[in-house]
Design an enzyme around this catalytic site. Structure first.
Site, PDB file in Angstrom:
ATOM      1  N   GLU A   1       3.218  -6.173   5.385  1.00 58.82           N
ATOM      2  CA  GLU A   1       2.473  -7.525   5.666  1.00 58.82           C
ATOM      3  C   GLU A   1       2.922  -7.998   7.055  1.00 58.82           C
ATOM      4  O   GLU A   1       4.406  -7.867   7.288  1.00 58.82           O
ATOM      5  CB  GLU A   1       2.428  -8.718   4.814  1.00 58.82           C
ATOM      6  CG  GLU A   1       1.905  -8.237   3.387  1.00 58.82           C
ATOM      7  CD  GLU A   1       0.505  -8.175   3.168  1.00 58.82           C
ATOM      8  OE1 GLU A   1      -0.120  -8.708   4.250  1.00 58.82           O
ATOM      9  OE2 GLU A   1      -0.117  -7.529   2.365  1.00 58.82           O
TER      10      GLU A   1
ATOM     11  N   CYS B   1       0.785  -1.086  -0.206  1.00 60.55           N
ATOM     12  CA  CYS B   1       0.056   0.081  -0.023  1.00 60.55           C
ATOM     13  C   CYS B   1       0.854   1.104   0.019  1.00 60.55           C
ATOM     14  O   CYS B   1       2.091   1.205  -0.123  1.00 60.55           O
ATOM     15  CB  CYS B   1      -1.179   0.114   1.419  1.00 60.55           C
ATOM     16  SG  CYS B   1      -2.124  -1.471   1.339  1.00 60.55           S
TER      17      CYS B   1
END
Length: 634
Positions: A77, A2
């Site tokens: 992550e 992101c």
């Protein structure tokens, strides 16, 4: 994968809503699926999402705790998030999603800054804690995810984010070229300083966090790789590697979207692919240069053995050169590792089929895979001569014409701290100074840049020192930077299972002679890989990502393309043009191989054009349009 942006401590009046959305728009490639903002009196946060885990809107960011007092934006992550979530639920925390993002929020509530010691993964995140009036910003252990920050603003406010280009859209940011960045870049081939090519803009170091409160920053380390060998036999470490890598790949394949893998002919990506067993693999080569510049046949061969569908792309010279401006714009800073270009096309290819790819970055640094780590047979014999004698011969050789013999003598009488600066070395420092205009010669030397890092491994053997240096500089500054920027350019997430802190624990225990020895580099890792790979793949020598730039620069059209840039006024601003044109001509006429010198200079000039010429023209145009509007209103 992101994108995050934010600013805090703003004293001047600006349109916060417009500014944060403008900043977010520059990094839409990092997260095209959704977006969100948080704006209050103290901070402004923006988020662009690429949906990977929990594809529902429950996974949207900014994300809040139960009472809204803690706000998170997060890129990356957390692979052990399910384990942490179970633990936090037992402690009474209430989750609204099944995302790894929410684990960070509740983990921060429960453990404070120690949440960094609990997680396994890659990340760059910001937590705004309204209760404590503090911003907590952190970057992962190895620097897989980028995080930039600056207070070079009109009001000394803080701006931070995943990419520097977003800063340009903040009206308070002062864009200035950092004169000290160019000379080290010419030697290292990547932006090696903590301060970037933009004056006052810094990278948050890997394994570090920042606390921002009342306009003041405090930056501290929270993790460092350790090499503490434990004596045991090869079979023990082979089993340890197999166990740890199987676990790491199992974590790294967790996803709610399709997962594939990058695959070359080398052992690293091959090992990851064999453990992952994806449906698709992706590889790239160069059209019309199928020899050593094409490993796609090897990748296709292993895919056939593993019964996996392989997709490949053959890049032409025109495609290669046409992509350079776009690639340098994505890189934020000049970056002349040639492999970034094929990686760009590889990510583009993969994006047509999957959203997540696994790759083999980090194996060489952790397990000892580079040729630099292994001394040649002749050097091993030479080092039997006392160092004091070799030192005298080394110093004497500097006054002689430089050739293979004098180079051998010089290096043979140097300590590793004097001769090794990492896997890439383009210009010697004197050569760099020789081509630079005076304004750019005053910069830290290579040894000044690396000396603090070497100090941390004082007393270790040379192989360990080199591995540690590469983990701290080469890995985040070059390898991981291009991996992140080239994958995000095509809105896919690249994961690197070798760069897991538990894998590092295993690698750090392996004795040096089982990492690098006369049999091979990455010796223990190769032995572990043989369980799932054919022996020819496990033992294949490292090739890297070879690019036929040497041949292309001897073709007239590419020679003329580079020559035009070298003759430009912009080139004259930074370089002595006679010298750099001489490099180009010597290469073109085959008098010498100067491709790395040429390429490093060329890439910088292309980057400067994108960020300091074209951007300035755009800003001037906007300013002129506003001036016209004001005159019309008057």
């Amino acid at each position: 994968m992101c994108g995050i942006v934010g600013f805090a401590g703003t004293k001047f009046e600006i349109d916060k809503t417009k500014t944060i959305h403008d900043m977010m728009d520059t990094i839409v490639h990092r997260g095209p699926d959704s977006e969100g903002v948080h704006i209050d009196d103290d901070v402004t946060l923006g988020f662009k999402r690429l949906k990977i885990i929990d594809l529902s809107e429950d996974g949207s960011q900014p994300m809040y705790n139960e009472n809204g007092s803690i706000v998170l934006i997060f890129n990356g992550e957390i692979y052990n998030y399910l384990d942490l979530m179970e633990d936090l639920i037992e402690k009474g925390h209430i989750f609204n999603s099944r995302t790894d993002s929410e684990v960070i929020i509740h983990g921060y509530e429960e453990y404070g800054l120690d949440i960094l010691q609990k997680v396994r993964g890659m990340f760059a995140f910001s937590i705004w804690d309204k209760n404590e009036d503090v911003m907590f910003i952190a970057r992962d252990f190895f620097g897989i995810k980028p995080l930039y920050y600056t207070q070079n603003t009109e009001d000394q406010s803080l701006i931070f984010g995943s990419e520097i280009k977003s800063f340009l859209k903040n009206p308070l940011f002062k864009k200035e070229f950092n004169n000290e960045a160019l000379k080290p870049y010419l030697t290292f081939q990547y932006p090696v300083l903590d301060e970037t090519f933009f004056k006052g803009v810094f990278k948050l170091k890997a394994g570090h966090y920042m606390l921002y409160k009342n306009g003041e920053m405090e930056i501290k380390p929270y993790w460092d790789p350790e090499f503490e060998a434990e004596e045991n036999n090869l079979e023990h470490y082979v089993e340890e590697i197999k166990k740890t890598m199987q676990e790491s790949v199992a974590y790294h394949k967790i996803s709610d979207v399709k997962v594939g893998s990058f695959l070359s002919g080398g052992v690293d990506s091959s090992y990851i692919t064999a453990l992952l067993q994806p449906n698709k693999t992706f590889s790239v080569g160069f059209k019309d240069h199928e020899g050593i510049f094409n490993e796609t046949n090897l990748a296709e061969g292993l895919s056939d053995i593993l019964d996996i569908e392989n997709h490949k792309k053959m890049v032409t010279g025109d495609e290669f050169f046409n992509a350079i401006p776009t690639i340098q714009q994505h890189m934020d800073e000049p970056h002349s590792n040639l492999s970034s270009i094929p990686l760009y096309f590889l990510a583009e290819l993969a994006s047509k089929h999957v959203t997540v790819v696994l790759s083999g970055e980090g194996a060489d640094e952790l397990f000892g895979g580079y040729a630099w780590y292994d001394k040649t047979a002749s050097m091993q014999k030479y080092e039997k001569i006392p160092f004091s004698i070799r030192r005298i011969l080394s110093n004497s050789s500097k006054a002689l014409p430089q050739n293979r013999i004098t180079n051998f003598l010089r290096k043979g009488g140097q300590r590793v701290e004097e001769k090794f600066i990492g896997q890439a070395k383009v210009f010697e420092e004197d050569d760099a100074k020789n081509i630079l205009q005076d304004a750019y010669k005053n910069a830290p030397s290579a040894q000044q840049i690396t000396e603090d890092t070497y100090r941390n491994v004082k007393g270790k053997d040379d192989v360990t020192k080199m591995q540690y240096l590469d983990i701290k500089h080469w890995l985040p500054g070059d390898i991981l930077l291009k991996a992140d920027k080239m994958s995000s350019a095509h809105s896919i997430e690249l994961r690197v299972p070798f760069l897991d802190k538990e894998v590092m624990k295993t690698a750090g225990k392996i004795p040096t002679n089982l990492r690098v020895n006369p049999v091979d580099t990455k010796y223990a890792l190769r032995e572990a890989a043989k369980e799932v790979l054919p022996e020819e793949w496990a033992n294949r020598p490292k090739v890297g990502f070879p690019v036929p730039i040497r041949h292309w620069l001897r073709e007239e059209k590419y020679y003329n393309l580079v020559k035009e840039v070298f003759e430009s006024d912009i080139a004259g601003q930074f370089f002595h043009q006679k010298e750099i044109l001489q490099y180009l001509d010597e290469h073109y006429t085959k008098k010498a191989n100067r491709q790395r010198y040429i390429w490093t200079i060329y890439v910088f000039l292309v980057w400067y054009q994108k960020y300091f010429v074209e951007t300035e023209m755009d800003l001037d145009l906007i300013k002129n349009e506003n001036d016209v509007k004001e005159k019309v209103m008057v």
